[in-house]
Design an enzyme around this catalytic site. Structure first.
Site, PDB file in Angstrom:
ATOM      1  N   ARG A 195     -25.082 -20.731 -21.669  1.00 56.59           N
ATOM      2  CA  ARG A 195     -23.742 -20.200 -21.892  1.00 56.59           C
ATOM      3  C   ARG A 195     -22.703 -21.295 -21.696  1.00 56.59           C
ATOM      4  O   ARG A 195     -21.997 -21.653 -22.629  1.00 56.59           O
ATOM      5  CB  ARG A 195     -23.488 -19.001 -20.972  1.00 56.59           C
ATOM      6  CG  ARG A 195     -22.174 -18.302 -21.230  1.00 56.59           C
ATOM      7  CD  ARG A 195     -22.075 -16.975 -20.505  1.00 56.59           C
ATOM      8  NE  ARG A 195     -21.984 -17.126 -19.045  1.00 56.59           N
ATOM      9  CZ  ARG A 195     -21.773 -16.102 -18.216  1.00 56.59           C
ATOM     10  NH1 ARG A 195     -21.649 -14.874 -18.713  1.00 56.59           N
ATOM     11  NH2 ARG A 195     -21.689 -16.299 -16.909  1.00 56.59           N
ATOM     12  N   ARG A 255     -21.269 -15.666  -4.943  1.00 56.68           N
ATOM     13  CA  ARG A 255     -20.252 -15.046  -5.793  1.00 56.68           C
ATOM     14  C   ARG A 255     -20.644 -13.592  -6.048  1.00 56.68           C
ATOM     15  O   ARG A 255     -21.584 -13.312  -6.781  1.00 56.68           O
ATOM     16  CB  ARG A 255     -20.136 -15.760  -7.142  1.00 56.68           C
ATOM     17  CG  ARG A 255     -19.814 -17.235  -7.063  1.00 56.68           C
ATOM     18  CD  ARG A 255     -19.612 -17.814  -8.462  1.00 56.68           C
ATOM     19  NE  ARG A 255     -20.686 -17.459  -9.382  1.00 56.68           N
ATOM     20  CZ  ARG A 255     -21.820 -18.149  -9.517  1.00 56.68           C
ATOM     21  NH1 ARG A 255     -22.035 -19.234  -8.781  1.00 56.68           N
ATOM     22  NH2 ARG A 255     -22.723 -17.768 -10.380  1.00 56.68           N
ATOM     23  N   HIS A 296     -25.248 -20.165 -12.986  1.00 54.98           N
ATOM     24  CA  HIS A 296     -25.267 -18.703 -13.051  1.00 54.98           C
ATOM     25  C   HIS A 296     -26.655 -18.242 -13.489  1.00 54.98           C
ATOM     26  O   HIS A 296     -27.209 -18.748 -14.463  1.00 54.98           O
ATOM     27  CB  HIS A 296     -24.219 -18.181 -14.027  1.00 54.98           C
ATOM     28  CG  HIS A 296     -23.971 -16.707 -13.902  1.00 54.98           C
ATOM     29  ND1 HIS A 296     -23.426 -16.144 -12.774  1.00 54.98           N
ATOM     30  CD2 HIS A 296     -24.202 -15.680 -14.751  1.00 54.98           C
ATOM     31  CE1 HIS A 296     -23.325 -14.831 -12.938  1.00 54.98           C
ATOM     32  NE2 HIS A 296     -23.798 -14.525 -14.134  1.00 54.98           N
ATOM     33  N   LYS A 305     -12.169 -10.922 -11.973  1.00 59.10           N
ATOM     34  CA  LYS A 305     -11.861 -11.080 -13.392  1.00 59.10           C
ATOM     35  C   LYS A 305     -11.774  -9.708 -14.055  1.00 59.10           C
ATOM     36  O   LYS A 305     -12.204  -8.703 -13.491  1.00 59.10           O
ATOM     37  CB  LYS A 305     -12.938 -11.930 -14.073  1.00 59.10           C
ATOM     38  CG  LYS A 305     -14.348 -11.362 -13.955  1.00 59.10           C
ATOM     39  CD  LYS A 305     -15.376 -12.277 -14.562  1.00 59.10           C
ATOM     40  CE  LYS A 305     -16.781 -11.680 -14.426  1.00 59.10           C
ATOM     41  NZ  LYS A 305     -17.807 -12.492 -15.106  1.00 59.10           N
ATOM     42  N   CYS A 307     -10.873  12.188 -28.915  1.00 59.63           N
ATOM     43  CA  CYS A 307      -9.793  11.609 -29.723  1.00 59.63           C
ATOM     44  C   CYS A 307      -9.297  10.316 -29.060  1.00 59.63           C
ATOM     45  O   CYS A 307      -9.742   9.936 -27.982  1.00 59.63           O
ATOM     46  CB  CYS A 307      -8.646  12.601 -29.844  1.00 59.63           C
ATOM     47  SG  CYS A 307      -9.137  14.267 -30.332  1.00 59.63           S
ATOM     48  N   ASP A 316      -6.457   9.818 -27.657  1.00 56.00           N
ATOM     49  CA  ASP A 316      -5.652  10.060 -26.461  1.00 56.00           C
ATOM     50  C   ASP A 316      -5.975  11.373 -25.754  1.00 56.00           C
ATOM     51  O   ASP A 316      -5.336  11.684 -24.746  1.00 56.00           O
ATOM     52  CB  ASP A 316      -4.163  10.068 -26.829  1.00 56.00           C
ATOM     53  CG  ASP A 316      -3.784   8.896 -27.705  1.00 56.00           C
ATOM     54  OD1 ASP A 316      -3.929   7.749 -27.242  1.00 56.00           O
ATOM     55  OD2 ASP A 316      -3.368   9.116 -28.858  1.00 56.00           O
ATOM     56  N   TYR A 334     -11.653  16.836 -34.317  1.00 56.90           N
ATOM     57  CA  TYR A 334     -11.869  16.238 -35.636  1.00 56.90           C
ATOM     58  C   TYR A 334     -13.277  16.537 -36.136  1.00 56.90           C
ATOM     59  O   TYR A 334     -14.263  16.357 -35.412  1.00 56.90           O
ATOM     60  CB  TYR A 334     -11.675  14.724 -35.575  1.00 56.90           C
ATOM     61  CG  TYR A 334     -10.243  14.288 -35.412  1.00 56.90           C
ATOM     62  CD1 TYR A 334      -9.294  14.572 -36.386  1.00 56.90           C
ATOM     63  CD2 TYR A 334      -9.846  13.575 -34.290  1.00 56.90           C
ATOM     64  CE1 TYR A 334      -7.974  14.156 -36.243  1.00 56.90           C
ATOM     65  CE2 TYR A 334      -8.526  13.154 -34.135  1.00 56.90           C
ATOM     66  CZ  TYR A 334      -7.602  13.455 -35.114  1.00 56.90           C
ATOM     67  OH  TYR A 334      -6.296  13.051 -34.969  1.00 56.90           O
TER      68      TYR A 334
END
Length: 386
Positions: free
Chosen positions: A141, A226, A170, A43, A318, A320, A270
């Site tokens: 859950r 699992r 779980h 997942k 930042c 990017d 910044y």
């Protein structure tokens, strides 16, 4: 460093060692008794590592089933040609049951509304929809309460459109040795399975051990385990580390796009939260930022690796880009044997020479867990498989 072709359009990427994924899968498979199966959680794009590629590696190393969190994740695996059983670890919107059936992705079932919608759609398509019964043994859950499992199954099992292929729960505290809540969950699950079997109801594959449970609690291996985060070489807890040897599969790297040597007192980034304090200090820029999973909260707190040595990240990270400082003054501190140059490879996570920065180190600085670190890096950065 990567031996595969690096991305051409951006000097920032994730490397995934599929050999490590296979070796980790075999390590978990070796913990199980001969007939027990291994289900691999892929997942969240395999926790940021790339679902299709990792799933193929895991299946080639002895896994037999896969687990996902969403309908689209299951569809992606099917469209890639993977034919093994795929379990979705929750229910999906009722509107999606046709897609589940079309692509043979088994949902978890724990409400009658979903079960009947799934069954009716299956009959309409001339199919029988397989599912796994989720049991809530204490994590609160998803799932049917243990005392209600027999009644719930009797309510839905009359329908010819569905078939139980598994029963699972779980654990919330499988990583805590001697934990009372874990023992209670295990007892509740065992009693629920016994009640179903005593009522003559098919349980399918019985499974409850997650990654730490697989390592620490073989008494609950049942028909299948699992595994998740451990498959990618990351320990789910300190308690597991002495019990199983794992290899981290993900590295995160970029290349220097600019190098300058500012005057003492000049600011960086910044808010100018860092100012150069020594002469002959290089400030280098790497095109990777918080949109790529490098959390802004790490600003001025983390290291990177360049030329086999640690260097300090400086200034605010930042969206990017980020910057780091390389001290060439000859004084003690973060410095390497040679100056930083344009194009140098910078390791944000992974190994460079004798130095290593792992997901656990970054997680500690962020106040989170290694799962979140790898998932975040996998969102936008291109992946290179080595």
């Amino acid at each position: 460093m990567a031996s595969a072709k690096l991305p051409e359009n951006r000097w920032a990427w994730v490397e995934v060692d599929l050999g490590a994924v296979r070796r980790n899968t075999r390590a978990f498979k070796a913990l199980l008794r001969p007939r027990a199966q291994l289900m691999c959680a892929v997942k969240a794009d395999a926790y940021g590592h790339g679902a299709v590629e990792c799933a193929r590696a895991m299946l080639s190393a002895g896994a037999s089933q896969l687990a996902v969190a969403t309908v689209d994740e299951g569809v992606e695996l099917r469209r890639a040609g993977l034919g093994c059983p795929i379990l979705m670890l929750n229910e999906s919107p009722l509107e999606s049951v046709g897609t589940l059936l079309e692509y043979q992705v088994m949902p978890s079932v724990y409400t009658t509304d979903f079960a009947f919608a799934y069954a009716e759609k299956a009959v309409g398509m001339g199919l029988v929809g397989k599912y796994h019964l989720a049991v809530d043994t204490g994590m609160t859950r998803i799932g049917v309460l243990p005392e209600d499992v027999v009644e719930f199954r009797r309510m839905i099992d009359f329908h010819r459109g569905i078939e139980c292929a598994g029963t699972f729960t779980h654990f919330a505290t499988a990583d805590v040795i001697g934990d009372w809540d874990f023992r209670q969950q295990g007892s509740r699950f065992s009693e629920a399975v016994a009640a179903l079997q005593g009522a003559g109801l098919e349980t399918g594959l019985v499974h409850c051990d997650n990654t730490p449970g697989t390592v620490l609690h073989p008494e609950f291996h049942f028909d299948m385990c699992r595994a998740g985060i451990g498959l990618y070489g990351l320990q789910p807890s300190e308690t597991c580390a002495p019990r199983i040897s794992l290899e981290p599969a993900m590295s995160v790297r970029g290349r220097v796009t600019r190098v300058v040597t500012p005057a003492v007192g000049e600011g960086v980034g910044y808010g100018l939260t860092y100012r150069v304090v020594k002469p002959n200090t290089q400030i280098a820029t790497v095109p990777m930022g918080y949109a790529d999973g490098l959390a802004r909260s790490l600003s001025n707190h983390m290291d990177v690796l360049v030329n086999g040595a640690r260097a300090r990240q400086v200034g605010r990270i930042c969206m990017d880009q980020f910057m780091f400082a390389q001290d060439l003054s000859g004084l003690r501190g973060y410095r390497s044997v040679s100056p930083v140059q344009h194009g140098d490879v910078v390791t944000v996570m992974g190994r460079d020479g004798d130095e290593f920065i792992g997901a656990d180190e970054i997680a500690r600085l962020r106040g989170t867990i290694n799962y979140e670190v790898t998932c975040n890096f996998g969102i936008r950065l291109d992946k290179v498989y080595v």
